[in-house]
Design a protein around this motif. Structure first.
Motif, PDB file in Angstrom:
ATOM      1  N   LEU A  51       1.057  -1.195  -0.025  1.00 54.50           N
ATOM      2  CA  LEU A  51       0.078  -0.171  -0.043  1.00 54.50           C
ATOM      3  C   LEU A  51       0.918   1.121  -0.050  1.00 54.50           C
ATOM      4  CD1 LEU A  51      -2.737  -0.980   2.687  1.00 54.50           C
ATOM      5  CD2 LEU A  51      -3.026  -1.200   0.036  1.00 54.50           C
ATOM      6  N   ASP A  52       0.564   2.182  -0.980  1.00 55.66           N
ATOM      7  CA  ASP A  52       1.303   3.602  -0.925  1.00 55.66           C
ATOM      8  C   ASP A  52       0.295   4.562  -1.155  1.00 55.66           C
ATOM      9  OD1 ASP A  52       2.905   5.530  -1.589  1.00 55.66           O
ATOM     10  OD2 ASP A  52       3.890   4.551  -3.425  1.00 55.66           O
ATOM     11  N   THR A  53       0.475   5.477  -0.159  1.00 57.25           N
ATOM     12  CA  THR A  53      -0.732   6.675  -0.499  1.00 57.25           C
ATOM     13  C   THR A  53      -0.407   7.753  -1.565  1.00 57.25           C
ATOM     14  OG1 THR A  53      -0.828   6.861   2.075  1.00 57.25           O
ATOM     15  CG2 THR A  53      -1.380   8.703   1.234  1.00 57.25           C
ATOM     16  N   LYS A  54       1.014   7.644  -1.926  1.00 62.91           N
ATOM     17  CA  LYS A  54       1.479   8.506  -2.950  1.00 62.91           C
ATOM     18  C   LYS A  54       0.607   8.135  -4.351  1.00 62.91           C
ATOM     19  CE  LYS A  54       6.138   9.115  -1.327  1.00 62.91           C
ATOM     20  NZ  LYS A  54       7.579   8.799  -1.597  1.00 62.91           N
ATOM     21  N   LEU A  55       0.508   6.914  -4.675  1.00 65.21           N
ATOM     22  CA  LEU A  55      -0.482   6.690  -5.856  1.00 65.21           C
ATOM     23  C   LEU A  55      -1.729   7.441  -5.776  1.00 65.21           C
ATOM     24  CD1 LEU A  55      -0.194   4.845  -8.335  1.00 65.21           C
ATOM     25  CD2 LEU A  55      -1.454   2.985  -7.088  1.00 65.21           C
ATOM     26  N   MET A  56      -2.686   7.568  -4.684  1.00 66.33           N
ATOM     27  CA  MET A  56      -3.724   8.237  -4.651  1.00 66.33           C
ATOM     28  C   MET A  56      -3.489   9.642  -4.615  1.00 66.33           C
ATOM     29  SD  MET A  56      -7.222   8.012  -4.093  1.00 66.33           S
ATOM     30  CE  MET A  56      -7.625   6.571  -3.374  1.00 66.33           C
ATOM     31  N   LEU A  57      -2.607  10.195  -3.690  1.00 66.64           N
ATOM     32  CA  LEU A  57      -2.305  11.665  -3.970  1.00 66.64           C
ATOM     33  C   LEU A  57      -1.900  12.085  -5.302  1.00 66.64           C
ATOM     34  CD1 LEU A  57      -0.391  12.574  -0.645  1.00 66.64           C
ATOM     35  CD2 LEU A  57      -2.357  13.548  -1.542  1.00 66.64           C
ATOM     36  N   ASN A  58      -1.039  11.219  -5.947  1.00 61.48           N
ATOM     37  CA  ASN A  58      -0.770  11.615  -7.354  1.00 61.48           C
ATOM     38  C   ASN A  58      -1.779  11.938  -8.252  1.00 61.48           C
ATOM     39  OD1 ASN A  58       2.153  11.836  -6.570  1.00 61.48           O
ATOM     40  ND2 ASN A  58       2.712   9.848  -7.435  1.00 61.48           N
ATOM     41  N   HIS A  59      -2.499  10.964  -8.181  1.00 62.36           N
ATOM     42  CA  HIS A  59      -3.826  10.874  -8.904  1.00 62.36           C
ATOM     43  C   HIS A  59      -4.632  12.158  -8.557  1.00 62.36           C
ATOM     44  CE1 HIS A  59      -7.488  10.011 -10.925  1.00 62.36           C
ATOM     45  NE2 HIS A  59      -8.293   9.745  -9.786  1.00 62.36           N
ATOM     46  N   LEU A  60      -4.911  12.646  -7.432  1.00 66.28           N
ATOM     47  CA  LEU A  60      -5.619  13.761  -6.897  1.00 66.28           C
ATOM     48  C   LEU A  60      -4.819  15.058  -7.394  1.00 66.28           C
ATOM     49  CD1 LEU A  60      -6.764  12.778  -3.251  1.00 66.28           C
ATOM     50  CD2 LEU A  60      -8.036  12.788  -5.365  1.00 66.28           C
ATOM     51  N   ASN A  61      -3.591  15.054  -7.129  1.00 65.75           N
ATOM     52  CA  ASN A  61      -2.838  16.247  -7.820  1.00 65.75           C
ATOM     53  C   ASN A  61      -2.863  16.570  -9.114  1.00 65.75           C
ATOM     54  OD1 ASN A  61      -1.918  17.212  -5.180  1.00 65.75           O
ATOM     55  ND2 ASN A  61      -0.314  15.681  -5.071  1.00 65.75           N
ATOM     56  N   GLN A  62      -2.660  15.299  -9.998  1.00 66.91           N
ATOM     57  CA  GLN A  62      -2.904  15.507 -11.390  1.00 66.91           C
ATOM     58  C   GLN A  62      -4.256  16.188 -11.953  1.00 66.91           C
ATOM     59  OE1 GLN A  62      -1.900  11.667 -12.767  1.00 66.91           O
ATOM     60  NE2 GLN A  62       0.090  11.634 -12.165  1.00 66.91           N
ATOM     61  N   ASN A  63      -5.289  15.850 -11.158  1.00 68.88           N
ATOM     62  CA  ASN A  63      -6.492  16.433 -11.443  1.00 68.88           C
ATOM     63  C   ASN A  63      -7.188  17.537 -10.621  1.00 68.88           C
ATOM     64  OD1 ASN A  63      -7.506  14.491 -13.542  1.00 68.88           O
ATOM     65  ND2 ASN A  63      -6.563  12.991 -11.932  1.00 68.88           N
ATOM     66  N   ALA A  64      -5.912  18.037 -10.059  1.00 74.70           N
ATOM     67  CA  ALA A  64      -6.442  19.216  -9.052  1.00 74.70           C
ATOM     68  C   ALA A  64      -7.195  20.243  -9.529  1.00 74.70           C
ATOM     69  CB  ALA A  64      -5.379  19.644  -8.376  1.00 74.70           C
ATOM     70  N   ASP A  65      -7.011  20.887 -10.578  1.00 68.00           N
ATOM     71  CA  ASP A  65      -7.515  21.879 -11.145  1.00 68.00           C
ATOM     72  C   ASP A  65      -9.174  21.693 -11.516  1.00 68.00           C
ATOM     73  OD1 ASP A  65      -5.249  23.488 -11.017  1.00 68.00           O
ATOM     74  OD2 ASP A  65      -4.682  23.463 -13.090  1.00 68.00           O
ATOM     75  N   TYR A  66      -9.371  20.501 -11.954  1.00 69.30           N
ATOM     76  CA  TYR A  66     -10.558  20.028 -12.466  1.00 69.30           C
ATOM     77  C   TYR A  66     -11.488  19.922 -11.205  1.00 69.30           C
ATOM     78  CZ  TYR A  66     -14.733  17.448 -14.720  1.00 69.30           C
ATOM     79  OH  TYR A  66     -15.665  17.106 -15.009  1.00 69.30           O
ATOM     80  N   LEU A  67     -10.759  19.346 -10.337  1.00 70.27           N
ATOM     81  CA  LEU A  67     -11.810  18.888  -8.950  1.00 70.27           C
ATOM     82  C   LEU A  67     -11.986  19.966  -8.192  1.00 70.27           C
ATOM     83  CD1 LEU A  67      -9.280  15.780  -7.747  1.00 70.27           C
ATOM     84  CD2 LEU A  67     -12.013  15.645  -8.356  1.00 70.27           C
ATOM     85  N   GLU A  68     -11.225  21.044  -8.149  1.00 66.00           N
ATOM     86  CA  GLU A  68     -11.340  22.325  -7.624  1.00 66.00           C
ATOM     87  C   GLU A  68     -12.270  23.247  -8.331  1.00 66.00           C
ATOM     88  OE1 GLU A  68      -8.949  26.283  -5.738  1.00 66.00           O
ATOM     89  OE2 GLU A  68      -7.919  24.647  -6.466  1.00 66.00           O
ATOM     90  N   LYS A  69     -12.507  23.082  -9.626  1.00 62.13           N
ATOM     91  CA  LYS A  69     -13.511  23.757 -10.299  1.00 62.13           C
ATOM     92  C   LYS A  69     -14.784  22.927  -9.980  1.00 62.13           C
ATOM     93  CE  LYS A  69     -13.978  22.877 -14.720  1.00 62.13           C
ATOM     94  NZ  LYS A  69     -13.963  22.881 -16.243  1.00 62.13           N
TER      95      LYS A  69
END
Length: 270
Positions: A243-261
């Motif tokens: 298990l590696d939290t970075k995989l989830m965080l990387n996915h979130l960060n890559q889509n950060a602008d869209y998610l914030e919108k």
């Protein structure tokens, strides 16, 4: 690729229904939301490409957001990064389960002393995670499998689970547009059994039928249902599945602008 964010081709009928749903949303005086393809198709897959049911599902989603604003994320990804890294309680696996569903793992980790608003952080973090997963064509088509590991449950968690809290949990479960969601609960000991007994009475019948419980000491059923190759090592999968939290965080960060919108999307009171 697990995180492939675009589907190559839609049929002529699917393209027509995307256009039809877009027109319905654009004509609405209440809905102040986007109409991009990724956003619309998650509701279309959810309703088996029934345009008008998808339109109703959008309204139901934003009715919930209007009624319960604190149950949605309201901050950029970086606002939650410290909690993600400190608690190590939210994960995604790099491969799907044996049925092609994206596999996510939620653990109960008591961090109430470290983060006074820990429960609120978890609610908003999970909202971001679900929204980010629903961007993926693989998830829109096949749904997700969630492993809820309750073995870290403490009395600090149990104090939060009032009947009113659980009713809202059930209400939100009812408006999340996953085409399919399978939940495996791993528990051990008295506190964990208390936790699941608090959750289950408030779940609707359809969702309850997709929830499976497992004793933390005996996970053969879990391996059979999810697939050995997909499981983390600590639940009986291959030793290489760490298990590696970075995989989830990387996915979130890559889509950060869209998610914030999307956090600005809302339904206006008429």
């Amino acid at each position: 690729m697990l995180f492939l964010s675009t589907r190559e081709n839609y049929t002529a009928e699917e393209l027509f229904k995307i256009k039809q749903l877009r027109q319905l949303v654009e004509k609405s005086e209440e809905l102040q939301i986007g109409t991009d393809e990724t956003f619309l198709t998650k509701f279309l897959y959810y309703t088996h490409w029934d345009t008008f049911k998808a339109y109703q599902a959008i309204h139901a989603y934003y009715d919930f957001k209007l009624k319960h604003p604190t149950w949605m994320a309201h901050h950029p990804i970086q606002y939650y990064a410290k909690v993600f890294n400190a608690t190590q309680c939210r994960f995604i696996m790099p491969q799907t389960d044996k049925n092609g569903r994206v596999l996510v793992i939620f653990k109960t980790v008591d961090a109430f002393q470290q983060f006074p608003d820990y429960l609120q952080h978890l609610i908003e973090m999970d909202d971001l995670i679900f929204e980010s997963l629903l961007m993926l064509p693989r998830v829109q088509q096949n749904g997700i499998t969630v492993i809820c590991d309750l073995q870290g449950t403490t009395r600090n968690f149990l104090r939060q689970f009032s009947p009113s809290f659980m009713k809202i949990v059930n209400e939100k479960n009812g408006i999340l547009p996953f085409s399919q969601r399978i939940v495996h609960i791993i528990q051990r000991g008295f506190l964990m059994h208390v936790t699941s007994s608090l959750f289950l009475p408030f779940m609707n019948k359809e969702f309850k039928e997709r929830i499976f419980t497992h004793d933390g000491r005996h996970l053969n059923k879990l391996r059979e249902m999810v697939g050995f190759d997909s499981l983390p090592a600590e639940y009986g999968g291959p030793v290489t599945n760490v298990l590696d939290t970075k995989l989830m965080l990387n996915h979130l960060n890559q889509n950060a602008d869209y998610l914030e919108k999307m956090q600005s999307y809302k339904k206006r009171i008429m």
